[in-house]
Design a protein around this motif. Structure first.
Motif, PDB file in Angstrom:
ATOM      1  N   THR A   1       9.544 -57.464 -41.268  1.00  0.00           N
ATOM      2  CA  THR A   1       8.835 -58.646 -41.561  1.00  0.00           C
ATOM      3  C   THR A   1       8.256 -58.856 -41.747  1.00  0.00           C
ATOM      4  N   GLY A   2       7.088 -58.733 -41.137  1.00  0.00           N
ATOM      5  CA  GLY A   2       5.051 -58.429 -41.753  1.00  0.00           C
ATOM      6  C   GLY A   2       4.668 -59.205 -40.968  1.00  0.00           C
ATOM      7  N   GLU A   3       5.259 -59.479 -39.343  1.00  0.00           N
ATOM      8  CA  GLU A   3       4.938 -60.102 -38.414  1.00  0.00           C
ATOM      9  C   GLU A   3       4.022 -59.117 -37.805  1.00  0.00           C
ATOM     10  N   GLY A   4       2.624 -59.743 -37.327  1.00  0.00           N
ATOM     11  CA  GLY A   4       1.913 -58.852 -35.985  1.00  0.00           C
ATOM     12  C   GLY A   4       2.252 -59.365 -35.052  1.00  0.00           C
ATOM     13  N   SER A   5       3.394 -57.510 -34.375  1.00  0.00           N
ATOM     14  CA  SER A   5       4.166 -57.738 -33.150  1.00  0.00           C
ATOM     15  C   SER A   5       3.346 -57.946 -31.288  1.00  0.00           C
ATOM     16  N   ASP A   6       1.620 -56.359 -31.592  1.00  0.00           N
ATOM     17  CA  ASP A   6       0.927 -57.107 -30.620  1.00  0.00           C
ATOM     18  C   ASP A   6      -0.074 -57.700 -31.232  1.00  0.00           C
ATOM     19  N   ARG A   7      -0.060 -58.846 -30.516  1.00  0.00           N
ATOM     20  CA  ARG A   7      -1.326 -60.202 -31.173  1.00  0.00           C
ATOM     21  C   ARG A   7      -2.193 -60.351 -29.746  1.00  0.00           C
ATOM     22  N   PHE A   8      -3.395 -60.691 -29.913  1.00  0.00           N
ATOM     23  CA  PHE A   8      -4.172 -60.746 -28.536  1.00  0.00           C
ATOM     24  C   PHE A   8      -5.359 -61.251 -29.010  1.00  0.00           C
ATOM     25  N   PHE A   9      -5.904 -62.588 -27.593  1.00  0.00           N
ATOM     26  CA  PHE A   9      -7.170 -63.151 -28.263  1.00  0.00           C
ATOM     27  C   PHE A   9      -8.226 -62.398 -27.587  1.00  0.00           C
ATOM     28  N   ARG A  10      -9.423 -62.368 -27.884  1.00  0.00           N
ATOM     29  CA  ARG A  10      -9.688 -61.081 -27.524  1.00  0.00           C
ATOM     30  C   ARG A  10     -11.288 -62.145 -27.273  1.00  0.00           C
ATOM     31  N   GLN A  11     -11.645 -61.927 -25.542  1.00  0.00           N
ATOM     32  CA  GLN A  11     -13.061 -62.671 -24.844  1.00  0.00           C
ATOM     33  C   GLN A  11     -14.060 -62.034 -24.474  1.00  0.00           C
ATOM     34  N   GLN A  12     -15.234 -61.773 -25.066  1.00  0.00           N
ATOM     35  CA  GLN A  12     -16.857 -60.778 -24.518  1.00  0.00           C
ATOM     36  C   GLN A  12     -17.374 -62.250 -24.451  1.00  0.00           C
ATOM     37  N   LEU A  13     -17.207 -62.847 -23.341  1.00  0.00           N
ATOM     38  CA  LEU A  13     -19.001 -63.499 -23.258  1.00  0.00           C
ATOM     39  C   LEU A  13     -20.022 -63.049 -22.535  1.00  0.00           C
ATOM     40  N   GLY A  14     -21.237 -63.233 -23.573  1.00  0.00           N
ATOM     41  CA  GLY A  14     -21.967 -62.381 -22.700  1.00  0.00           C
ATOM     42  C   GLY A  14     -22.023 -60.916 -22.640  1.00  0.00           C
ATOM     43  N   ARG A  15     -21.950 -60.200 -23.659  1.00  0.00           N
ATOM     44  CA  ARG A  15     -21.859 -58.727 -23.240  1.00  0.00           C
ATOM     45  C   ARG A  15     -23.496 -58.683 -23.596  1.00  0.00           C
ATOM     46  N   LEU A  16     -23.746 -58.094 -22.613  1.00  0.00           N
ATOM     47  CA  LEU A  16     -25.336 -57.048 -22.750  1.00  0.00           C
ATOM     48  C   LEU A  16     -25.354 -56.044 -22.935  1.00  0.00           C
ATOM     49  N   GLU A  17     -26.640 -55.550 -24.098  1.00  0.00           N
ATOM     50  CA  GLU A  17     -26.206 -54.453 -24.550  1.00  0.00           C
ATOM     51  C   GLU A  17     -28.212 -53.889 -23.923  1.00  0.00           C
ATOM     52  N   GLU A  18     -28.968 -53.310 -23.472  1.00  0.00           N
ATOM     53  CA  GLU A  18     -30.090 -53.302 -23.630  1.00  0.00           C
ATOM     54  C   GLU A  18     -30.698 -52.070 -23.926  1.00  0.00           C
ATOM     55  N   SER A  19     -31.659 -50.974 -24.465  1.00  0.00           N
ATOM     56  CA  SER A  19     -31.941 -49.692 -24.531  1.00  0.00           C
ATOM     57  C   SER A  19     -34.065 -49.772 -23.982  1.00  0.00           C
ATOM     58  N   TYR A  20     -33.869 -48.681 -23.692  1.00  0.00           N
ATOM     59  CA  TYR A  20     -35.470 -48.362 -23.526  1.00  0.00           C
ATOM     60  C   TYR A  20     -35.987 -46.738 -24.032  1.00  0.00           C
ATOM     61  N   ALA A  21     -36.349 -46.652 -25.131  1.00  0.00           N
ATOM     62  CA  ALA A  21     -37.024 -44.982 -25.386  1.00  0.00           C
ATOM     63  C   ALA A  21     -38.227 -45.109 -25.747  1.00  0.00           C
ATOM     64  N   LEU A  22     -38.668 -43.842 -25.447  1.00  0.00           N
ATOM     65  CA  LEU A  22     -39.798 -43.146 -25.526  1.00  0.00           C
ATOM     66  C   LEU A  22     -39.987 -42.368 -26.231  1.00  0.00           C
ATOM     67  N   GLN A  23     -41.257 -41.159 -27.458  1.00  0.00           N
ATOM     68  CA  GLN A  23     -40.650 -40.458 -27.582  1.00  0.00           C
ATOM     69  C   GLN A  23     -42.443 -40.244 -28.096  1.00  0.00           C
ATOM     70  N   THR A  24     -42.784 -38.677 -27.306  1.00  0.00           N
ATOM     71  CA  THR A  24     -44.576 -38.724 -27.149  1.00  0.00           C
ATOM     72  C   THR A  24     -44.367 -36.887 -28.286  1.00  0.00           C
ATOM     73  N   ASP A  25     -44.723 -36.941 -29.512  1.00  0.00           N
ATOM     74  CA  ASP A  25     -45.209 -35.775 -30.026  1.00  0.00           C
ATOM     75  C   ASP A  25     -46.310 -35.520 -30.194  1.00  0.00           C
ATOM     76  N   LEU A  26     -46.392 -33.869 -30.021  1.00  0.00           N
ATOM     77  CA  LEU A  26     -47.679 -33.084 -29.893  1.00  0.00           C
ATOM     78  C   LEU A  26     -47.648 -32.256 -31.775  1.00  0.00           C
ATOM     79  N   THR A  27     -48.328 -32.982 -32.157  1.00  0.00           N
ATOM     80  CA  THR A  27     -48.450 -31.618 -33.723  1.00  0.00           C
ATOM     81  C   THR A  27     -49.633 -31.399 -33.946  1.00  0.00           C
ATOM     82  N   GLY A  28     -49.781 -29.677 -34.095  1.00  0.00           N
ATOM     83  CA  GLY A  28     -50.509 -29.141 -34.614  1.00  0.00           C
ATOM     84  C   GLY A  28     -50.280 -28.242 -35.466  1.00  0.00           C
ATOM     85  N   SER A  29     -51.469 -27.335 -35.896  1.00  0.00           N
ATOM     86  CA  SER A  29     -51.975 -25.922 -37.288  1.00  0.00           C
ATOM     87  C   SER A  29     -52.812 -25.466 -36.970  1.00  0.00           C
TER      88      SER A  29
END
Length: 904
Positions: free
Chosen positions: A530-558
């Protein structure tokens, strides 16, 4: 559990302390000659005297002086003054003092407009001709002037080029607006004279090293006697080292990359396939997103667009990971803007040895622009069909006289419609950067980004039977009120210090925050009759908050042991990612894909009580990685790269609605071994073995036992060759990747998993990039990929992996006229081919193959550029990617973009 708590305490306690302590010790220091290896833009060291020690032009003329610029100490270049009767050398502080001027000798300021204009006319000197004459030792460059005296040039070294900027001059050449002479003498690759906003620039490029120039003033103008330079680095005589002021422009064929080893080594020494798409390709193609950039690389294609709000890629059949300046994207679906992209590096295959938990496909590392030592100002405006408008700017330069403090500001605004119904988008983006050379040995870089993006989430089209539904590609199956609003912040700090010529430390911190408000309508299944979307939902995400902290320390030598040299890297990485995802669903009226009936007006907000079901999770992932790498050079043409990394992961998920907590502690070791043999200087043969890991976070067994991480294992052999004196390079690679420990359905307990699944990909890839002839550039690729589910407990075993074409290829080439009246006029043409692909893991439908053709026409001058880019020239109907039968991304139809850039 004690380990998990200790890990969480360590990251939450130590990470902020390291952030606060990072700038400490800034008074100790990084050698200028290793700054490029550290990945920072560098400060030019002007070969000119300070104002307090300057010799005036009049004094030089009185004694018949010629100025000779020759290598001296790293602290001050030496200036030699000679005449026909005597020869003497002065250090700057030994130059004789000029007579004290009397008040009557000084020029009086203009008191009328006519006098002012006359003084300006007298101050500016016209260069009416340029001669380049070969000599016994090099070339002689003569700047001819009709009248007036040219000011003493301010000189600097950029790569192999000696730059001389003359502030009081303008070009008045009969043959055009600039002058160029290619290969006028042995050891001299190019002599160019070009206009600048504040004068003219003479650039003399050596074939192997910066040339040496002697300047003298004659009645006919200014004469530069040029001698080819000799590349001398780190000799016992403490000769001057070449100081690079930024990334040298190598056109379509960059020779170095940092992604594969976290150090700046030539691509020919890396035992793994890595390709670089430089800024020039991005500008020539006017790429608007990452997908349009990486399609130039073999084996890389868009896997999923997450509803048009992000880009997820396949590399060699498996998911790839996008990095930003060698940091993993801190939050899922983090948005990237092309305004401040310098280049994109693609490292193929498992890469956990340096970057931790990753899928085995590989890495796409987006490198951003850094401050320049010379002033640069560019304003650009783009306009296209579908109501596309995008103004942008890029400003950079020094903030003090010695150029130790530099800035860069990139910003853009986007307003656009779409070929998709009611799919408008708007974006604001700004990215300031500040670089400070605290001393010759120590510097820091601060950067930030702000991005605000508004657009609807668009799941695309749907499948019917074994193909894509035959409906118009402009038809969107959501609602007009759908909208995603993303506010994203990024801030970073990088600190570098060299202890001596051989040992240095680099520490970088990055913070990312993303806040999303999302209101979207999505179809999860379809009645194909029939072309009908049988499982159709309204989806709400209000105030979705994502945070990241990353620290990289490299010692290089020859160091060297028993005649064998070692380039070592030891590093520690700490990261924490937190996310709060409130997810509310309410079933809504179906939509017919053949005759959609859309809802008018805004959609009211949902509460938990009004939702059919809801989730609200607070997730935290802590990670510590410790890694060690050694590039061992047995001889100049035989190198061994070995390395390994231990990762410790602490994951916790709290279901805030059900008050339930799930915890996981995991660890893994990831090795890498590779060897490179160079039978001749232009050919590198390599072989490598690498592994990756990804935690199994969301699967569980019937007895609730812990699942081991998924492991990726790659075997690769290849050859990298250079042609046409290094202007053109090609990489041919063959590989096999196996992804094991995949969680699959337990046949005896369908709601649980067992860890016996396996996926395998093998293939051959070819990448070519560079300059064939002067002005003729090319970047091309071909990939054969055989990617299947090699082991499963379900009928999926033997199926092809989703979205992976067996054959794919790309070709983009440009030609720019190099001389004559049409100099700067260029043309570009390209084709991007993809074989048909499976649309889902069940292999229930296929996306058809396609060839998309792009073209470009542009005209470049030093002060401005205009361009016209046509994408999908023949308006081919194609599909870029799919995530399921109800999420298929249609490709861009015929699109035209005009660009005007002004540099000043």
């Amino acid at each position: 559990m004690n380990n998990r708590r200790s890990l969480s305490w360590l990251i939450s306690g130590v990470l902020p302390l390291l952030m606060l302590a990072l700038p400490a010790g800034a008074e100790t220091a990084v050698r200028a000659d290793q700054e490029e290896e550290a990945g920072m833009s560098l400060v030019p060291r002007p070969l000119s005297l300070g104002a307090e020690n300057a010799v005036s032009t009049e004094q030089a003329q009185e004694v018949g002086t010629s100025w000779v610029f020759s290598p001296g100490s790293l602290e001050e270049p030496q200036v030699q003054a000679t005449n026909a009767h005597s020869s003497m050398t002065h250090a700057p502080e030994q130059l004789p003092n000029a007579p004290i001027p009397q008040l009557s000798d000084l020029d009086h300021p203009a008191t009328t407009v006519d006098e002012w204009m006359q003084q300006i006319a007298q101050a500016i000197v016209q260069v009416t001709g340029v001669q380049v004459n070969p000599t016994d030792t090099g070339v002689e460059v003569i700047l001819e002037t009709a009248e007036g005296q040219l000011a003493a040039p301010v000189t600097s070294v950029v790569g192999n080029a000696l730059i001389a900027d003359i502030p009081n001059a303008v070009l008045a050449l009969p043959e055009g607006e600039e002058f160029q002479a290619a290969s006028p003498a042995e050891g001299i690759a190019l002599v160019s004279v070009t206009p600048r906003a504040d004068g003219i620039r003479v650039a003399i490029t050596g074939s192997d090293a910066p040339p040496v120039a002697e300047l003298r003033t004659e009645t006919q103008g200014l004469v530069l006697s040029v001698t080819p330079g000799t590349e001398i680095i780190g000799t016992e005589d403490d000769a001057i080292q070449v100081i690079v002021t930024g990334e040298q422009d190598e056109g379509y064929n960059p020779s170095r990359a940092t992604t594969a080893t976290r150090t700046d080594i030539p691509l020919r020494d890396i035992p793994q396939s890595i390709q670089v798409v430089p800024r020039q390709v991005i500008e020539d193609q006017q790429a608007q997103d990452i997908d349009e950039i990486v399609r130039n690389v073999s084996g890389v294609n868009l896997s999923n667009s997450a509803g048009g709000i992000a880009e997820i890629f396949n590399i060699r059949g498996f998911e790839g990971t996008v990095l930003r300046d060698s940091f993993r994207r801190g939050v899922p679906f983090e948005l990237l803007d092309t305004t401040n992209i310098e280049r994109v590096e693609v490292l193929k295959g498992p890469s956990s040895v340096l970057f931790g938990q990753l899928e085995p496909g590989g890495i796409i590392n987006v490198i951003t622009l850094e401050p320049l030592a010379d002033p640069f100002y560019s304003v650009q405006f783009q306009v296209g069909n579908y109501e596309f408008y995008r103004p942008s700017l890029d400003f950079s330069g020094p903030l003090n006289d010695d150029r130790s403090l530099r800035y860069r500001l990139s910003a853009s605004y986007l307003s656009s419609g779409s070929f998709r119904d009611f799919t408008d988008s708007e974006r604001y983006f700004v990215a300031p950067v500040l670089a400070w050379d605290i001393s010759d040995n120590t510097r820091i870089l601060l950067n930030a980004e702000f991005l605000n993006d508004t657009r609807p989430r668009d799941r695309g089209l749907v499948a019917i039977g074994t193909g894509v539904a035959d409906i118009p590609i402009n038809r969107r199956l959501g609602e007009p009120f759908d909208e995603d609003n993303v506010e994203q912040w990024r801030a970073g700090l990088r600190f570098e210090h060299d202890f001596n010529e051989d040992w240095s430390i680099r520490s970088a911190f990055q913070f990312t925050s993303r806040n999303t408000d999302s209101l979207n309508t999505e179809t999860y299944s379809l009645d194909e009759a029939t072309g009908e979307g049988s499982d159709r939902f309204f989806r709400q995400q209000l105030g979705r908050l994502e945070e990241s902290y990353a620290l990289q320390t490299d010692l290089t030598g020859s160091f060297t042991t028993w005649g064998i040299s070692h380039d070592v890297l030891f590093g520690v990485e700490l990261s924490r990612i937190t996310s709060r995802i409130p997810d509310f669903f309410q079933q809504t009226a179906p939509i017919n894909i053949f005759d959609p009936d859309y809802v008018e007006g805004p959609r009211p907000r949902l509460t938990v009580a009004e939702s059919d079901f809801a989730d609200d999770f607070l997730d935290t992932t802590n990670n510590i990685g410790i890694y060690l790498q050694d590039l061992i050079s047995f001889t100049d043409n035989l190198k061994l790269l070995i390395g390994g990394r231990f990762d410790f992961i602490d994951y916790e998920s709290i279901n805030l609605l059900a008050a339930e907590t799930t915890s996981l502690y995991d660890d893994a070791f990831s090795p890498r071994v590779g060897i490179v043999y160079q039978p001749i200087e232009t050919v590198s043969l390599y072989a490598s073995y690498t592994r990756s890991f990804t935690p199994n976070l969301f699967s569980r067994t019937v007895d609730d036992s812990r699942l081991d991480p998924e492991r990726g294992t790659q075997y690769e052999i290849g050859v990298r060759s250079e042609f046409l004196d290094g202007r053109l390079s090609a990489t041919l690679a063959a590989y096999q990747i196996t992804k094991s420990n995949v969680a699959v359905d337990d046949p005896d307990n369908p709601n649980f998993s067992i860890q016996t699944g396996e996926q395998r990909s093998r293939g051959v890839e070819l990448d070519i990039a560079g300059e064939i002839l002067d002005g003729w550039n090319v970047i091309a690729s071909y990939a054969y990929t055989d990617a299947i589910i090699s082991r499963d407990t379900s009928p999926l075993e033997g199926n092809q992996l989703r979205g992976v074409p067996e054959h794919s290829a790309s070709l983009w080439t440009t030609y720019e006229i190099q001389e004559g009246d049409l100099q700067g006029l260029g043309f570009g043409i390209g084709a991007f081919f993809s074989d048909s692909r499976q649309g889902d893991f069940g292999n229930t439908f296929r996306l058809p193959g396609f060839v998309r053709t792009d073209a470009a026409l542009y005209y470049r001058r030093p002060s401005f550029q205009v361009a016209l880019n046509i994408k999908n020239l023949f308006d081919v109907r194609y599909f870029e990617a799919s995530n399921s039968r109800v999420a298929i991304d249609p490709g861009l139809p015929l699109t035209v973009i005009g660009t005007l850039s002004i540099n000043f």
